[in-house]
Design an enzyme around this catalytic site. Structure first.
Site, PDB file in Angstrom:
ATOM      1  N   GLU A 224       0.552  -1.336   0.227  1.00  0.00           N
ATOM      2  CA  GLU A 224       0.103  -0.053   0.043  1.00  0.00           C
ATOM      3  C   GLU A 224       0.457   1.333  -0.092  1.00  0.00           C
ATOM      4  O   GLU A 224       1.575   1.696   0.820  1.00  0.00           O
ATOM      5  CB  GLU A 224      -0.976  -0.348   1.078  1.00  0.00           C
ATOM      6  CG  GLU A 224      -1.681  -1.327   1.622  1.00  0.00           C
ATOM      7  CD  GLU A 224      -2.655  -1.398  -0.129  1.00  0.00           C
ATOM      8  OE1 GLU A 224      -2.714  -0.632  -0.799  1.00  0.00           O
ATOM      9  OE2 GLU A 224      -3.684  -2.479   0.009  1.00  0.00           O
ATOM     10  N   CYS A 258      -2.820   8.928   2.514  1.00  0.00           N
ATOM     11  CA  CYS A 258      -1.569   8.278   1.762  1.00  0.00           C
ATOM     12  C   CYS A 258      -2.892   8.489   0.851  1.00  0.00           C
ATOM     13  O   CYS A 258      -2.972   8.532  -1.018  1.00  0.00           O
ATOM     14  CB  CYS A 258      -1.905   6.798   1.560  1.00  0.00           C
ATOM     15  SG  CYS A 258      -2.935   5.922   2.471  1.00  0.00           S
TER      16      CYS A 258
END
Length: 477
Positions: A224, A258
């Site tokens: 990720e 993010c």
């Protein structure tokens, strides 16, 4: 990495977690398929740990950030962790159940099923920006799937990392779940363990190193990574609503997210209106960045210096920079709009990870799509449009890990949606059912009855010409 470069303390830490890994392997061999009851007990214990210690969690994260808004820790760390556990508890029985699959006439009489088995020992590497949620997310799905778990926490959140290590040790046996501390050298050693699955959340550059280390053991990985997530504000959208939602998605955790909107395309006729609403929204959110408990600080001076360098670089190359609030203390970066940007600027080359928003004016949506598609695929994409044709066009003609229409960041909290990147923003998924699948071995099982029609196709083939003729006539067409 050469282990001889480790100092004495680091060597002891490596030996410590290698021993934990061995203990977890042994523990898994003794119980390779934990019952639904035991998995639910682990999930409920984890839930109790979070709820009973939420004040300590909030305080520890606040210490690590020097200032993290209490409400942001509740909303984006504690709440989604608890909701994820509740969702998993509700659906786990169904997820664990074998699934029947179709069996073609040729393979009758028989049955086909899919069974979901735990993998074994799972490694999780957690970043600093959401240290609770990004530890709990994969942990919840990994233990729901019946695995043992080792969690490597970030050295940049020392207070929370130490707290989590203590709490996990208090609520769980170390051969079930264990927390590992240490710096980047320890993390490198951690990635070289022969895990049955390894999940890493962090930067793209480090993700490449994690994948390379895992390859030595053929360890499957979920990465990720992040990247530059664009927002698109079309001409006929609600500009005020778009500005408010983009401002919120950008400012949560001071942009250290993010999936934060990294830069925004705005129709050329709406730029002035958007900028006005964006500035008004930020000023309504915060009166200043100094001693404001609602305004989260940048995690450390290194990140602060990086962001200020991006701003100065953009200025030096002709960008228009607007600081919306008065400049704060050294650990704060004020909300900033940057216009007249181009690809030569560092702020357009790197993931920002801060409260700085570049603006790009556009005329044609096709140009925006081409721009996005010519760059590494983002972790998230945000479209503000009330036009169904525009919505479908962006959905079908762009790639991203996830997408929101007329919203930002909240898709990460929708329990039923998988979360994961694509290309430069990562690989694999977790959250919800897809998380359970990620941490499970999908085993195909074909069960045959004692009646064996296949024997008519056995050698010698010269004696079975009639049956092959039937096979060809009925099925090869």
């Amino acid at each position: 990495m050469d282990s001889t470069n480790l100092n004495h303390e680091q060597t002891e830490e490596v030996e410590f977690f290698k021993e934990i890994f061995r203990e977890q392997k042994i523990s898994f061999e003794k119980d390779k398929y934990p019952s639904l009851k035991s998995r639910k007990e682990n999930l409920n214990t984890l839930k109790k740990m979070i709820i009973d210690n939420q004040d300590s969690i909030i305080d520890a994260i606040n210490q690590d950030f020097k200032n993290r808004a209490r409400q942001e820790t509740i909303t984006f760390e504690i709440l989604p962790s608890v909701l994820t556990i509740n969702y998993t508890l509700k659906h786990l029985k169904k997820w664990m159940a074998p699934q029947k699959r179709h069996v073609h006439l040729l393979f009758q009489p028989g049955s086909a099923s899919i069974y979901y088995q735990p993998l074994g020992v799972v490694g999780v590497i957690v970043p600093w920006n959401y240290p609770l949620f990004l530890a709990m997310g994969p942990l919840i799905q990994a233990i729901a799937a019946g695995n043992k778990v080792m969690i490597k926490m970030s050295e940049f959140t020392p207070h929370f990392s130490l707290l989590l290590k203590s709490l996990i040790a208090q609520y769980f046996d170390k051969d079930q779940i264990s927390v590992i501390l240490g710096d980047a050298m320890i993390a490198s050693e951690f990635t070289q363990l022969p895990f049955d699955h390894l999940l890493y959340t962090g930067s793209t550059n480090v993700g490449k190193k994690v994948m390379a280390a895992a390859a030595n053991n053929l360890t499957p990985v979920t990465l990720e990574l992040g990247g530059k997530s664009p927002a698109i504000v079309c001409a006929h959208s609600n500009i005020k609503d778009a500005a408010e939602k983009i401002a919120y998605g950008k400012q949560v955790n001071a942009g250290q997210t993010c999936v934060a909107p990294d830069y925004v395309f705005i129709h050329k006729d709406k730029v002035t209106e958007f900028v006005t609403h964006y500035i008004n929204t930020i000023q309504a959110f915060y009166s200043n960045t100094v001693d404001n408990s609602d305004y989260t600080a940048i995690i450390n001076q290194v990140q602060n210096n990086r962001l200020r360098h991006y701003i100065e670089d953009a200025k030096s190359k002709g960008a228009t920079v607007t600081s919306i609030l008065p400049e704060g203390a050294k650990i704060y970066i004020e909300p900033t709009l940057i216009q007249n940007v181009d690809d030569s600027m560092l702020i357009m080359q790197n993931e920002i990870f801060g409260p700085i928003l570049p603006i790009i004016a556009f005329d044609d949506l096709d140009e925006v799509i081409e721009y996005i598609n010519n760059r590494p695929r983002p972790l998230a994409l945000y479209l503000f449009s009330n036009n169904a044709n525009e919505q479908n066009k962006v959905i079908h003609e762009t790639h991203s890990g996830g997408m929101c229409i007329n919203e930002t960041v909240l898709h990460v909290g929708v329990d039923s949606l998988p979360f994961g990147g694509i290309g430069g923003s990562g690989m694999g998924h977790y959250h919800g059912y897809e998380g359970f699948i990620t941490f499970s071995k999908i085993k195909s099982v074909y069960k045959k009855s004692f009646i064996n029609l296949m024997k008519f196709l056995y050698p010698p083939y010269s004696q079975n010409t009639f049956f092959y003729q039937i096979l060809k006539k009925l099925f090869i067409k």
